[in-house]
Motif scaffolding. Structure first.
Motif, mmCIF file in Angstrom:
data_model
loop_
_atom_site.group_PDB
_atom_site.id
_atom_site.type_symbol
_atom_site.label_atom_id
_atom_site.label_comp_id
_atom_site.label_asym_id
_atom_site.label_seq_id
_atom_site.Cartn_x
_atom_site.Cartn_y
_atom_site.Cartn_z
ATOM 1 N N ARG A 151 0.812 -1.216 0.000
ATOM 2 C CA ARG A 151 0.000 0.000 0.000
ATOM 3 C C ARG A 151 0.850 1.272 0.000
ATOM 4 N NH1 ARG A 151 -5.138 -1.149 4.049
ATOM 5 N NH2 ARG A 151 -5.859 -3.081 3.031
ATOM 6 N N ARG A 152 2.152 1.100 0.009
ATOM 7 C CA ARG A 152 3.033 2.274 0.043
ATOM 8 C C ARG A 152 3.832 2.373 -1.242
ATOM 9 N NH1 ARG A 152 5.541 3.823 5.780
ATOM 10 N NH2 ARG A 152 3.629 3.751 7.011
ATOM 11 N N THR A 153 4.017 3.581 -1.700
ATOM 12 C CA THR A 153 4.882 3.788 -2.863
ATOM 13 C C THR A 153 6.332 3.584 -2.444
ATOM 14 O OG1 THR A 153 5.149 6.153 -2.436
ATOM 15 C CG2 THR A 153 3.275 5.487 -3.820
ATOM 16 N N VAL A 154 7.186 3.463 -3.441
ATOM 17 C CA VAL A 154 8.617 3.330 -3.166
ATOM 18 C C VAL A 154 9.102 4.553 -2.393
ATOM 19 C CG1 VAL A 154 10.903 3.185 -4.227
ATOM 20 C CG2 VAL A 154 9.010 1.853 -5.160
ATOM 21 N N ARG A 155 8.620 5.737 -2.746
ATOM 22 C CA ARG A 155 9.014 6.952 -2.039
ATOM 23 C C ARG A 155 8.680 6.863 -0.549
ATOM 24 N NH1 ARG A 155 9.317 12.279 -3.752
ATOM 25 N NH2 ARG A 155 8.112 11.822 -5.646
ATOM 26 N N GLN A 156 7.462 6.442 -0.234
ATOM 27 C CA GLN A 156 7.056 6.342 1.176
ATOM 28 C C GLN A 156 7.882 5.297 1.915
ATOM 29 O OE1 GLN A 156 2.929 5.504 0.202
ATOM 30 N NE2 GLN A 156 2.270 7.475 1.064
ATOM 31 N N THR A 157 8.165 4.185 1.246
ATOM 32 C CA THR A 157 8.950 3.110 1.863
ATOM 33 C C THR A 157 10.363 3.569 2.191
ATOM 34 O OG1 THR A 157 7.676 1.362 0.773
ATOM 35 C CG2 THR A 157 9.910 0.805 1.481
ATOM 36 N N ASP A 172 16.154 2.933 -10.974
ATOM 37 C CA ASP A 172 15.768 4.161 -11.656
ATOM 38 C C ASP A 172 15.055 5.073 -10.655
ATOM 39 O OD1 ASP A 172 14.631 6.169 -13.214
ATOM 40 O OD2 ASP A 172 14.168 4.815 -14.874
ATOM 41 N N PRO A 173 15.555 6.287 -10.424
ATOM 42 C CA PRO A 173 14.925 7.186 -9.446
ATOM 43 C C PRO A 173 13.461 7.500 -9.762
ATOM 44 C CG PRO A 173 17.077 8.013 -10.100
ATOM 45 C CD PRO A 173 16.760 6.884 -11.026
ATOM 46 N N THR A 174 13.045 7.317 -11.031
ATOM 47 C CA THR A 174 11.652 7.608 -11.390
ATOM 48 C C THR A 174 10.684 6.556 -10.856
ATOM 49 O OG1 THR A 174 11.841 6.440 -13.519
ATOM 50 C CG2 THR A 174 12.408 8.791 -13.489
ATOM 51 N N TRP A 175 11.234 5.463 -10.282
ATOM 52 C CA TRP A 175 10.366 4.428 -9.723
ATOM 53 C C TRP A 175 9.650 4.874 -8.443
ATOM 54 C CZ3 TRP A 175 14.035 -0.481 -9.778
ATOM 55 C CH2 TRP A 175 14.315 -0.823 -11.117
ATOM 56 N N ILE A 176 10.086 5.952 -7.843
ATOM 57 C CA ILE A 176 9.638 6.271 -6.479
ATOM 58 C C ILE A 176 8.143 6.511 -6.360
ATOM 59 C CG2 ILE A 176 11.887 7.179 -5.761
ATOM 60 C CD1 ILE A 176 10.823 9.980 -6.220
ATOM 61 N N SER A 177 7.461 6.816 -7.444
ATOM 62 C CA SER A 177 6.017 7.061 -7.360
ATOM 63 C C SER A 177 5.196 5.797 -7.610
ATOM 64 C CB SER A 177 5.604 8.143 -8.358
ATOM 65 O OG SER A 177 5.911 7.743 -9.687
ATOM 66 N N THR A 216 18.611 12.259 -0.755
ATOM 67 C CA THR A 216 19.173 11.005 -0.241
ATOM 68 C C THR A 216 18.503 9.805 -0.891
ATOM 69 O OG1 THR A 216 19.653 12.049 1.888
ATOM 70 C CG2 THR A 216 19.592 9.645 1.838
ATOM 71 N N VAL A 217 17.188 9.843 -1.034
ATOM 72 C CA VAL A 217 16.458 8.745 -1.669
ATOM 73 C C VAL A 217 16.941 8.540 -3.094
ATOM 74 C CG1 VAL A 217 14.204 8.022 -2.547
ATOM 75 C CG2 VAL A 217 14.402 8.920 -0.217
ATOM 76 N N GLU A 218 17.080 9.614 -3.841
ATOM 77 C CA GLU A 218 17.523 9.508 -5.233
ATOM 78 C C GLU A 218 18.946 8.968 -5.312
ATOM 79 O OE1 GLU A 218 18.249 12.350 -9.163
ATOM 80 O OE2 GLU A 218 16.957 13.046 -7.519
ATOM 81 N N ARG A 219 19.820 9.444 -4.436
ATOM 82 C CA ARG A 219 21.223 9.009 -4.463
ATOM 83 C C ARG A 219 21.345 7.518 -4.166
ATOM 84 N NH1 ARG A 219 24.167 8.978 -0.064
ATOM 85 N NH2 ARG A 219 22.928 10.659 0.881
ATOM 86 N N VAL A 220 20.624 7.050 -3.153
ATOM 87 C CA VAL A 220 20.714 5.632 -2.786
ATOM 88 C C VAL A 220 20.075 4.754 -3.857
ATOM 89 C CG1 VAL A 220 20.067 3.902 -1.077
ATOM 90 C CG2 VAL A 220 20.810 6.165 -0.322
ATOM 91 N N MET A 221 18.974 5.204 -4.423
ATOM 92 C CA MET A 221 18.337 4.444 -5.506
ATOM 93 C C MET A 221 19.314 4.243 -6.664
ATOM 94 S SD MET A 221 15.055 3.447 -5.245
ATOM 95 C CE MET A 221 14.144 3.687 -6.775
ATOM 96 N N VAL A 222 19.998 5.287 -7.057
ATOM 97 C CA VAL A 222 20.959 5.198 -8.160
ATOM 98 C C VAL A 222 22.112 4.278 -7.785
ATOM 99 C CG1 VAL A 222 22.644 6.508 -9.518
ATOM 100 C CG2 VAL A 222 20.358 7.450 -9.119
#
Length: 335
Positions: free
Chosen positions: A118-124, A155-160, A144-150
């Motif tokens: 029920r949570r997006t990648v961003r929320q997680t 892909d940082p665009t996955w967060i939504s 920080t989220v974008e840096r660690v994802m990379v």
């Protein structure tokens, strides 16, 4: 006694389990006089040095995951001690243990169950940051989220997006990103690739090794796949029925296995030559942890066992190369 301050940083013990026992009380039937217990861990001691990848191997049900959960504080030990960077942490209350939660993170086995659907990648990924580092601004959290994802190949665009939109390998890389979000020192990886297709297991392992090298991480890696251990581990602990049989460097374990159980495990690794694919096999079945064998827990399946093995619990003894082996046959030269 050596002064810890004079010990090189990478040789210092970061995480230590001392004589840990874990017993699960199953209660009793109203017609039974005795309570039923599962003896999951029996005086297990390991020391994980800073910067290494310590692997725990053994058959399913041998206590590997239970030990990991005791170390992480998800389960309390029945007896024994857990130390992190010189501080005993097993008896700490939740508030006192909170600083260690940031320094110790865990990657779970099943990426399909470990992410909240029920949570997006961003929320997680933002949740651990906002909990452990509330002083960060929204912009710093997003950065920080974008840096660690990379850094873990995402892909940082996955967060939504939501977990059901990803493959198993992608989900596990998101789980790795979550574990790395608060920049931990120690990561427990509980069979992190066993639920994945073979074709993507190597990708996830490479991500973990890159993270180890870039962040100077210390791993406790739990697996039943010895071929993975050969490439990933620095030292290996072999467990059987809640007991530690052998503890050695990866090179020593594969070149000179000492314990009879370790030898049988290694002989079961698939080989290129068909002549080498004839493991001796293991007679019988693993005994129940509710009714452990007397003496050495492996004696009733061991080809080298004698009367002493069935009566006396073996103690881990150091060999010439530093390997620890808990086996009467090795001690007496019967191997």
């Amino acid at each position: 006694m050596t002064d810890p301050a004079s010990t090189p940083a990478r040789d210092r013990v970061l995480v230590e389990a001392r004589a840990v026992r874990k017993v699960f009380d199953l209660g009793s039937h109203f017609l039974e006089r005795t309570r039923r217990e599962v003896k999951a861990l029996n005086d297990v001691s390991i020391a994980v040095r800073r910067g290494e990848s310590f692997c725990l191997v053994g058959e399913s049900g041998c206590g590997k995951s239970t030990l990991a959960r005791v170390i992480m504080g998800l389960l309390p030990p029945s007896s024994g001690e857990i130390h992190f960077d010189g501080t005993r942490i097993d008896g700490l209350r939740h508030k006192a243990r909170r600083p260690f939660h940031r320094r110790m993170q865990m990657i779970f086995q099943n990426p399909y169950a470990s992410l909240n659907p029920r949570r997006t990648v961003r929320q997680t990924l933002e949740e651990p940051l906002r909990f452990h580092l509330p002083e960060l601004s929204d912009a710093e959290v997003r950065e920080t989220v974008e840096r660690v994802m990379v850094s873990v190949g995402n892909d940082p665009t996955w967060i939504s997006r939501y977990p059901h939109e990803f493959s198993g390998g992608q989900r596990q890389r998101i789980s790795i990103a979550r574990a790395l979000m608060v920049d931990p020192e120690f990561v427990v990886a509980d069979e992190p690739i066993s639920a994945l297709d073979v074709s993507i297991q190597a990708q996830v392992l490479n991500v973990m090794m890159d993270a180890r090298d870039q962040r100077d991480l210390t791993y406790l890696f739990i697996t039943h796949d010895l071929s993975v251990v050969r490439h990933f581990g620095t030292r290996v602990g072999v467990m059987y029925l809640g007991s530690l049989c052998e503890l050695a460097t990866t090179q020593a374990l594969f070149e000179t296995p000492r314990h009879p159980y370790t030898r049988i495990l290694l002989s079961a690794i698939p080989r290129v030559s068909t002549e080498e694919m004839k493991p001796p096999g293991l007679p019988g079945e693993v005994p129940s942890a509710m009714n452990l064998p007397s003496g050495c827990v492996f004696h009733d399946r061991c080809p080298l066992a004698n009367a002493r093995c069935s009566a006396e619990v073996p103690r881990p003894l150091a060999q010439d190369d530093g390997t620890l082996v808990a086996c009467h046959a090795v001690e007496e030269g019967r191997g």
